[in-house]
Design an enzyme around this catalytic site. Structure first.
Site, mmCIF file in Angstrom:
data_model
loop_
_atom_site.group_PDB
_atom_site.id
_atom_site.type_symbol
_atom_site.label_atom_id
_atom_site.label_comp_id
_atom_site.label_asym_id
_atom_site.label_seq_id
_atom_site.Cartn_x
_atom_site.Cartn_y
_atom_site.Cartn_z
ATOM 1 N NE ARG A 1 -2.142 -0.727 3.723
ATOM 2 C CZ ARG A 1 -2.277 -0.110 4.542
ATOM 3 N NH1 ARG A 1 -3.345 0.575 4.745
ATOM 4 N NH2 ARG A 1 -1.395 0.030 5.778
ATOM 5 C CB SER A 60 6.638 -6.047 7.898
ATOM 6 O OG SER A 60 6.191 -5.002 8.184
ATOM 7 C CG ASP A 111 4.771 -5.626 10.427
ATOM 8 O OD1 ASP A 111 5.630 -5.636 11.171
ATOM 9 O OD2 ASP A 111 3.688 -6.267 9.932
HETATM 10 MG MG MG Z 1 0.278 -5.852 7.661
#
Ligand code: MG
Ligand code: ADP
Length: 468
Positions: free
Chosen positions: A89, A153, A207
């Site tokens: 994203r 992440s 994250d």
């Molecule tokens: Mg996530």
């Protein structure tokens, strides 16, 4: 004659039941075993923090260079990227101090095609930059240059906030030429190649850290971030004096535990089953992320499928008929565990889920058994996760020499949020195994997007103050 056959029938059923339970017992953990997991996790944490044992430790306890929580005076427009799971994203985050901690977010989800995930690093980062360009155009901000927080992440070795060397890919990513490289440089190089815009990459963020920050913005007691989604991981605020990998002994710093790798040196061998071994063998990273593979969304469905295979082979399920469907890897997604265990769901509906999976020859008994398998696998995952978390909160309590600790854990991840029982089992385990800690759990709303922007905002605030 009738009596005998009835007795025989009852006997057969009892044997069958015992056979099923014996298989499932391997997946059930006692309180002592869970305490053992907690103890071993605590030991690995210390080994990861200490200079002399760090290299051999499975839990890497990586410094994040995040030292301050947001204080509410941050403001500005920030871009954030979220890479590290199912979706990629790009976000625009507007943080406004005068609106009492209001955060306005716009985001767009982009697919990461298989070729980009498993091709070359250049292809992956070119794709990411292409998505940023598309997003800026979509927002009517073409060519804008904004401070950017990059939620990435995967385990990275950081020596400052805006740099991080990728130690290894996890969760199915494989792009070549990235491990051992600074991912911020890889991103900047790709921006440079595109020759369309410039971005000020301020922070590389895990994250878990974004999740902790987002929850910490609302609740100052939040000093732990937990993810249970595609993968699983935790971060928390550690005393600088315990962090031998970083110079300076004052205050605290957030540590990205990378706890998914717990067990990679055999720490979980006593609890791992043939089902876990089968899942591991066919994964993108055999022998790695042992704890993660017993807990997180990418793997639980596969564990269930392997248990069902065993039951069927033993003639205890689906009338002993091994279908091609059941032999197919990945058909049993983790979302089915949530659906099958949903309290509102009747057995008839379990059967229709099985039918939908192409497992057509199921009886009512089969549905009961499948539901039990799902329940046992999810319960074990939640308890293992809770045992690890008990070690974390107890360590924080001991760091501060407190008889009792009140603390909040910020949590993100679809498995935690959507599974009907996972969170309850996990909370219960933490309560049982860390009775001196009063732990509150809060769910983060979009920790990886908002959190990256908040960390970027804090860094910009501190940087600007230093320049004044
Ligand atoms: Mg996530
Ligand atoms: P990520 O960890 O990739 O950032 P999420 O937190 O959304 O993203 O987690 C996605 C994972 O959650 C998927 O890999 C899937 O295994 C799992 N999942 C998706 N839907 C459900 C559900 N309804 N119940 C439990 N797990 C789910």
């Amino acid at each position: 004659l009738f009596c005998v056959s009835q007795r025989q029938m009852a006997f057969r059923l009892a044997i069958q039941h015992a056979g099923r339970q014996r298989i499932l017992d391997a997946l059930r953990l006692s309180q002592e075993q869970l305490l053992d997991v907690k103890r071993r996790m605590g030991e690995e944490m210390n080994r990861g923090l200490a200079k002399e044992s760090h290299d051999q430790a499975t839990v890497k306890m990586l410094p994040t260079f995040v030292r301050s929580m947001p204080d509410g005076t941050e403001s500005g427009d920030f871009l954030a990227l979220d890479l590290g799971g199912t979706n990629f994203r790009v976000l625009l985050v507007r943080v406004r101090r005068w609106k009492r901690r209001s955060v306005e977010m716009h985001n767009k989800i982009y697919a990461i095609p298989q070729e980009a995930m498993q091709g070359t690093g250049e292809e992956l980062f070119d794709h990411i930059v292409h998505c940023i360009a598309d997003f800026l155009e979509y927002m009517g901000m073409k060519g804008a240059s904004l401070p950017l927080g990059f939620t990435f992440s995967f385990p990275c070795h950081q020596s400052k906030l805006d740099q991080g060397i990728l130690l290894k890919w996890t969760k199915g990513f494989k792009a070549t030429g990235c491990e051992g490289e600074d991912v911020v440089t890889l991103l900047k190089d790709a921006i440079y190649r595109k020759e369309e815009f410039d971005l000020d990459v301020v922070a590389l963020v895990n994250d878990t850290v974004g999740t902790m920050m987002t929850c910490g913005y609302e609740d100052p007691l939040c000093e732990v971030g937990l993810i249970v989604g595609t993968g699983t991981n935790v971060c928390y605020m550690e005393e600088m004096q315990n962090m031998e990998l970083v110079d300076g002994g004052e205050g605290k710093m957030c540590v990205n535990m990378e706890w998914g790798a717990f067990g990679d040196h055999g720490e979980l061998d006593d609890f791992s089953t043939d089902f876990d071994k089968a899942v591991d063998e066919h994964s993108a990273n055999p022998g790695k992320q042992t704890y993660e593979k017993m807990i997180s969304g990418m793997y639980l469905g596969e564990i269930v499928r392997n248990v069902l295979l065993e039951f069927t082979t033993k003639g205890l399920l689906f009338r002993g008929k091994l279908s091609e469907r059941l032999k197919t890897r990945g058909i049993f997604e983790t979302k089915f565990l949530s659906q099958i265990e949903s309290d509102r769901l009747a057995l008839r509906q379990v059967r229709s889920i099985l039918q939908h999976l192409g497992l057509t020859s199921s009886t009512c008994d089969d549905s009961i058994l499948v539901k039990e398998v799902c329940s046992v696998v999810a319960c074990r995952a939640a308890q293992l996760c809770g045992a690890g978390l008990a070690a974390v909160v107890d360590k924080i309590r001991q760091n501060r020499n407190l008889p009792e600790l009140k603390i909040t854990v910020g949590v993100d991840g679809t498995l935690y949020k959507l599974h009907p029982h996972f969170s309850n089992f996990m909370h219960e385990t933490v309560r049982d195994l860390a009775p001196q800690c009063k732990v509150t759990f809060i769910q983060s709303e979009d920790g990886s997007g908002k959190g990256a922007a908040l960390i970027t905002a804090v860094a910009c605030r501190i940087r600007d103050a230093g320049q004044r």
